[in-house]
Design a protein around this motif. Structure first.
Motif, PDB file in Angstrom:
ATOM      1  N   GLY A 186       0.801  -1.218   0.000  1.00  0.00           N
ATOM      2  CA  GLY A 186       0.000   0.000   0.000  1.00  0.00           C
ATOM      3  C   GLY A 186       0.833   1.266   0.000  1.00  0.00           C
ATOM      4  O   GLY A 186       0.488   2.261  -0.656  1.00  0.00           O
ATOM      5  N   THR A 187       1.949   1.258   0.753  1.00  0.00           N
ATOM      6  CA  THR A 187       2.809   2.448   0.820  1.00  0.00           C
ATOM      7  C   THR A 187       3.824   2.494  -0.325  1.00  0.00           C
ATOM      8  O   THR A 187       4.592   3.463  -0.434  1.00  0.00           O
ATOM      9  CB  THR A 187       3.572   2.482   2.159  1.00  0.00           C
ATOM     10  N   ARG A 188       3.829   1.466  -1.162  1.00  0.00           N
ATOM     11  CA  ARG A 188       4.773   1.416  -2.271  1.00  0.00           C
ATOM     12  C   ARG A 188       4.623   2.609  -3.212  1.00  0.00           C
ATOM     13  O   ARG A 188       5.597   3.065  -3.818  1.00  0.00           O
ATOM     14  CB  ARG A 188       4.567   0.112  -3.036  1.00  0.00           C
ATOM     15  N   GLN A 189       3.406   3.138  -3.332  1.00  0.00           N
ATOM     16  CA  GLN A 189       3.163   4.250  -4.255  1.00  0.00           C
ATOM     17  C   GLN A 189       3.900   5.525  -3.832  1.00  0.00           C
ATOM     18  O   GLN A 189       4.041   6.449  -4.632  1.00  0.00           O
ATOM     19  CB  GLN A 189       1.669   4.515  -4.360  1.00  0.00           C
ATOM     20  N   TRP A 190       4.371   5.555  -2.572  1.00  0.00           N
ATOM     21  CA  TRP A 190       5.122   6.730  -2.095  1.00  0.00           C
ATOM     22  C   TRP A 190       6.596   6.398  -1.856  1.00  0.00           C
ATOM     23  O   TRP A 190       7.301   7.154  -1.188  1.00  0.00           O
ATOM     24  CB  TRP A 190       4.506   7.252  -0.796  1.00  0.00           C
ATOM     25  N   GLN A 191       7.075   5.277  -2.399  1.00  0.00           N
ATOM     26  CA  GLN A 191       8.451   4.886  -2.126  1.00  0.00           C
ATOM     27  C   GLN A 191       9.472   5.835  -2.745  1.00  0.00           C
ATOM     28  O   GLN A 191      10.633   5.861  -2.329  1.00  0.00           O
ATOM     29  CB  GLN A 191       8.708   3.455  -2.605  1.00  0.00           C
ATOM     30  N   ASP A 192       9.039   6.668  -3.725  1.00  0.00           N
ATOM     31  CA  ASP A 192       9.963   7.642  -4.290  1.00  0.00           C
ATOM     32  C   ASP A 192      10.365   8.689  -3.260  1.00  0.00           C
ATOM     33  O   ASP A 192      11.378   9.384  -3.432  1.00  0.00           O
ATOM     34  CB  ASP A 192       9.325   8.319  -5.516  1.00  0.00           C
ATOM     35  N   ARG A 193       9.608   8.802  -2.181  1.00  0.00           N
ATOM     36  CA  ARG A 193       9.959   9.735  -1.118  1.00  0.00           C
ATOM     37  C   ARG A 193      11.038   9.153  -0.197  1.00  0.00           C
ATOM     38  O   ARG A 193      11.513   9.838   0.713  1.00  0.00           O
ATOM     39  CB  ARG A 193       8.718  10.078  -0.287  1.00  0.00           C
ATOM     40  N   MET A 194      11.362   7.886  -0.398  1.00  0.00           N
ATOM     41  CA  MET A 194      12.315   7.195   0.479  1.00  0.00           C
ATOM     42  C   MET A 194      13.573   6.804  -0.280  1.00  0.00           C
ATOM     43  O   MET A 194      14.171   5.768  -0.020  1.00  0.00           O
ATOM     44  CB  MET A 194      11.650   5.959   1.088  1.00  0.00           C
ATOM     45  N   LEU A 195      13.959   7.628  -1.245  1.00  0.00           N
ATOM     46  CA  LEU A 195      15.155   7.353  -2.043  1.00  0.00           C
ATOM     47  C   LEU A 195      16.347   8.208  -1.629  1.00  0.00           C
ATOM     48  O   LEU A 195      17.493   7.784  -1.724  1.00  0.00           O
ATOM     49  CB  LEU A 195      14.854   7.595  -3.529  1.00  0.00           C
ATOM     50  N   ASP A 196      16.067   9.435  -1.161  1.00  0.00           N
ATOM     51  CA  ASP A 196      17.139  10.399  -0.912  1.00  0.00           C
ATOM     52  C   ASP A 196      17.982  10.030   0.307  1.00  0.00           C
ATOM     53  O   ASP A 196      17.466   9.575   1.337  1.00  0.00           O
ATOM     54  CB  ASP A 196      16.563  11.799  -0.693  1.00  0.00           C
ATOM     55  N   ILE A 197      19.287  10.216   0.184  1.00  0.00           N
ATOM     56  CA  ILE A 197      20.223  10.100   1.300  1.00  0.00           C
ATOM     57  C   ILE A 197      21.118  11.329   1.237  1.00  0.00           C
ATOM     58  O   ILE A 197      21.858  11.519   0.272  1.00  0.00           O
ATOM     59  CB  ILE A 197      21.078   8.819   1.217  1.00  0.00           C
ATOM     60  N   SER A 198      21.043  12.172   2.250  1.00  0.00           N
ATOM     61  CA  SER A 198      21.752  13.451   2.204  1.00  0.00           C
ATOM     62  C   SER A 198      23.234  13.318   2.549  1.00  0.00           C
ATOM     63  O   SER A 198      23.983  14.270   2.399  1.00  0.00           O
ATOM     64  CB  SER A 198      21.101  14.454   3.166  1.00  0.00           C
ATOM     65  N   HIS A 199      23.662  12.122   3.002  1.00  0.00           N
ATOM     66  CA  HIS A 199      25.060  11.918   3.366  1.00  0.00           C
ATOM     67  C   HIS A 199      25.652  10.792   2.511  1.00  0.00           C
ATOM     68  O   HIS A 199      24.933  10.116   1.777  1.00  0.00           O
ATOM     69  CB  HIS A 199      25.167  11.561   4.853  1.00  0.00           C
ATOM     70  N   ASP A 200      26.933  10.578   2.630  1.00  0.00           N
ATOM     71  CA  ASP A 200      27.579   9.472   1.920  1.00  0.00           C
ATOM     72  C   ASP A 200      27.194   8.160   2.591  1.00  0.00           C
ATOM     73  O   ASP A 200      27.508   7.934   3.771  1.00  0.00           O
ATOM     74  CB  ASP A 200      29.102   9.643   1.929  1.00  0.00           C
ATOM     75  N   ALA A 201      26.514   7.302   1.833  1.00  0.00           N
ATOM     76  CA  ALA A 201      26.035   6.034   2.398  1.00  0.00           C
ATOM     77  C   ALA A 201      27.207   5.120   2.740  1.00  0.00           C
ATOM     78  O   ALA A 201      28.166   4.998   1.976  1.00  0.00           O
ATOM     79  CB  ALA A 201      25.109   5.347   1.409  1.00  0.00           C
ATOM     80  N   THR A 202      27.137   4.483   3.907  1.00  0.00           N
ATOM     81  CA  THR A 202      28.184   3.558   4.344  1.00  0.00           C
ATOM     82  C   THR A 202      27.547   2.293   4.913  1.00  0.00           C
ATOM     83  O   THR A 202      26.413   2.322   5.404  1.00  0.00           O
ATOM     84  CB  THR A 202      29.073   4.183   5.429  1.00  0.00           C
ATOM     85  N   TYR A 203      28.301   1.202   4.838  1.00  0.00           N
ATOM     86  CA  TYR A 203      27.893  -0.061   5.444  1.00  0.00           C
ATOM     87  C   TYR A 203      29.092  -0.592   6.234  1.00  0.00           C
ATOM     88  O   TYR A 203      29.803  -1.482   5.799  1.00  0.00           O
ATOM     89  CB  TYR A 203      27.500  -1.072   4.370  1.00  0.00           C
ATOM     90  N   SER A 204      29.346  -0.040   7.412  1.00  0.00           N
ATOM     91  CA  SER A 204      30.498  -0.459   8.195  1.00  0.00           C
ATOM     92  C   SER A 204      30.237  -0.178   9.667  1.00  0.00           C
ATOM     93  O   SER A 204      29.370   0.630  10.012  1.00  0.00           O
ATOM     94  CB  SER A 204      31.758   0.283   7.749  1.00  0.00           C
ATOM     95  N   ALA A 205      31.009  -0.862  10.521  1.00  0.00           N
ATOM     96  CA  ALA A 205      30.865  -0.643  11.959  1.00  0.00           C
ATOM     97  C   ALA A 205      31.219   0.796  12.322  1.00  0.00           C
ATOM     98  O   ALA A 205      30.536   1.439  13.135  1.00  0.00           O
ATOM     99  CB  ALA A 205      31.757  -1.623  12.723  1.00  0.00           C
ATOM    100  N   SER A 206      32.286   1.320  11.713  1.00  0.00           N
ATOM    101  CA  SER A 206      32.675   2.699  12.006  1.00  0.00           C
ATOM    102  C   SER A 206      31.613   3.685  11.539  1.00  0.00           C
ATOM    103  O   SER A 206      31.330   4.679  12.222  1.00  0.00           O
ATOM    104  CB  SER A 206      34.019   3.020  11.346  1.00  0.00           C
ATOM    105  N   GLY A 207      31.013   3.392  10.372  1.00  0.00           N
ATOM    106  CA  GLY A 207      29.935   4.252   9.878  1.00  0.00           C
ATOM    107  C   GLY A 207      28.736   4.232  10.793  1.00  0.00           C
ATOM    108  O   GLY A 207      28.110   5.271  11.051  1.00  0.00           O
TER     109      GLY A 207
END
Length: 472
Positions: free
Chosen positions: A212-233
């Motif tokens: 149901g909320t999929r129609q608004w998923q374009d609002r959940m794309l932005d990331i204002s910072h550099d995306a990281t996948y780490s313990a330090s991040g």
């Protein structure tokens, strides 16, 4: 098509709020019945079951900000939140069914303990994959100050409604005493049938809110910072969020509140059965009052959302909730409340249940919305867009606080001298009086401390709108 600054449309409120069905069924299913099931039906000692559930709850609390961080830093066509929610559907449903159906090959106490511990950890972790990203949607779905309270409040209300219906259904459908099973709470087949139905409803609710909320998923794309996948991040973004004074205030206030809620939940059966001396039918009536209170709160959220400054409204409602919560016990102590066994007592407790749950849902809705508002403050002050980490604070402290409340309740019962095996010989008037009076005093002190902590929250409507204007 609606914009983020407009109030959320009815369709958004419906699809988002429906996610609370999964929360209510799972939460109340585990909170009300898992200890009884594994203790009285499966045969594990109560302290062993309690220890397993405590460990699982603490593990679950720690996983919340981790999942929040991962979803904050995810880039995909489906947005930041939906991939996690989709991934949760099957594991949550299967594990909710599985926990009520331990394999017959597990016969020793050690085997059953490890099964309960591991299954509960996996179930709660799978639920976190849904709940934390789902909560993080609120500041992304709408930038409207009051609209966030509507979305948060509807989920809180639906969670309460679904949870109360689950508990009532257990007693009137699956755990009904029969000639061959005089104690309905010992009916293993009833728990297993309820587990299957609950698993199906949980899967449907998560799928419904995700699609149901999929129609608004374009609002959940932005990331204002550099995306990281780490313990330090993770630690960098987590600590940056906690440097925000407003978030620390919410954290402390919610943690204290959660301890009080945990104590209340753990002592609820003691108070209804031994202080008020209610029978099963009367307890069912009080549960119905709680359900009515949650429905009323959901239907009257709009004026709460439009009430202006959230902090002031939350403080006033918290004070009122604290006073209403302890009033029957205080009035009984000074002789201004009906005696046990009278019809007037039952109906006053019925009205009290409606008022108390209505106030709790309203207050929780505002606190959840206030947490979502901190997101803009984080972007402005540290540059991180951490909806997941910030909103996970609420789920984190509620779980950790509930665990603390459960532990505190045991010490409380020892303090008031409540017997381990209560009967007519040892359950004296002095003991029951101490139970009610000390519970009221402890609850009042806890909730007043929560209110004091909330006063340090520094983000009003004018500041919020100023931050919105800067970001736009």
């Amino acid at each position: 098509m609606s914009t983020r600054t407009e109030r959320p449309p009815v369709s958004m409120q419906l699809f988002y709020g429906a996610g609370g069905i999964a929360n209510g069924i799972l939460s109340n299913g585990l909170s009300f019945f898992l200890l009884i099931y594994y203790n009285l039906v499966i045969g594990l000692p109560a302290e062993t079951v309690g220890f397993a559930l405590f460990i699982a709850l603490m593990f679950d609390a720690v996983s919340d900000p981790v999942v929040g961080y991962l979803s904050d830093n995810t880039r995909s066509r489906a947005g930041k939140r939906h991939p996690f929610i989709y991934a949760a559907i099957i594991p949550v449903a299967f594990l909710f069914w599985f926990i009520w159906n331990p394999p017959a090959a597990l016969t020793s106490e050690a085997q059953l303990f490890w099964f309960l511990l591991i299954t509960t950890i996996l179930l709660r972790t799978a639920m976190t994959l849904f709940d934390v990203p789902h909560n993080a949607m609120v500041p992304e779905l709408t930038k409207d100050y009051g609209g966030r309270t509507m979305l948060s409040g509807l989920k809180v209300s639906v969670t309460w409604i679904a949870g109360q219906i689950m508990v009532i259904a257990m007693y009137v459908i699956w755990l009904v005493p029969t000639d061959t099973m005089p104690y309905g709470i010992l009916n293993q087949a009833g728990y297993q049938e309820a587990g299957l139905v609950g698993a199906i409803l949980i899967a449907l609710a998560i799928a419904f809110t995700a699609l149901g909320t999929r129609q608004w998923q374009d609002r959940m794309l932005d990331i204002s910072h550099d995306a990281t996948y780490s313990a330090s991040g993770f630690f960098k973004q987590f600590l940056a969020a906690f440097r925000l004074p407003a978030l620390r205030a919410i954290f402390v206030s919610s943690a204290i509140f959660a301890v009080g809620a945990g104590i209340g939940a753990a002592l609820w059966t003691y108070l209804t059965s031994f202080f008020w001396e209610l029978n099963n039918d009367q307890i069912a009536l009080i549960l119905m009052a709680n359900l009515i209170g949650a429905v009323i709160a959901g239907l009257t959220l709009r004026p709460i959302a439009r009430s202006g400054d959230k902090k002031s409204s939350a403080i006033y409602l918290s004070i009122l909730s604290a006073v209403v919560g302890v009033a029957p016990y205080m009035l009984r102590e000074i002789g201004f409340f009906p005696a046990n066994g009278t019809e007037l007592l039952i109906w006053l407790l019925f009205v009290h249940g409606i008022l108390q749950i209505t106030l709790i849902v309203w207050t929780t809705s505002l606190l959840t919305s206030m947490t979502a508002d901190v997101v803009e403050l984080g972007i402005s002050q540290n540059g991180f867009q951490n909806e997941g980490i910030i909103t996970s604070v609420i789920t984190f402290v509620l779980k950790a606080g509930t665990a603390g409340g459960l532990a505190t309740s045991g010490m409380f019962l020892a303090y008031v001298g409540f017997p381990e095996a209560p009967d007519q010989s040892n359950l004296t008037v002095e003991v029951t009086r101490a139970l009610g009076w000390n519970y009221a005093c402890l609850s009042l002190a806890i909730y007043l401390a929560s209110i004091v902590a909330l006063m340090f929250y520094r983000l009003d409507k004018a500041q919020f709108e100023q931050l919105q204007a800067i970001h736009e």
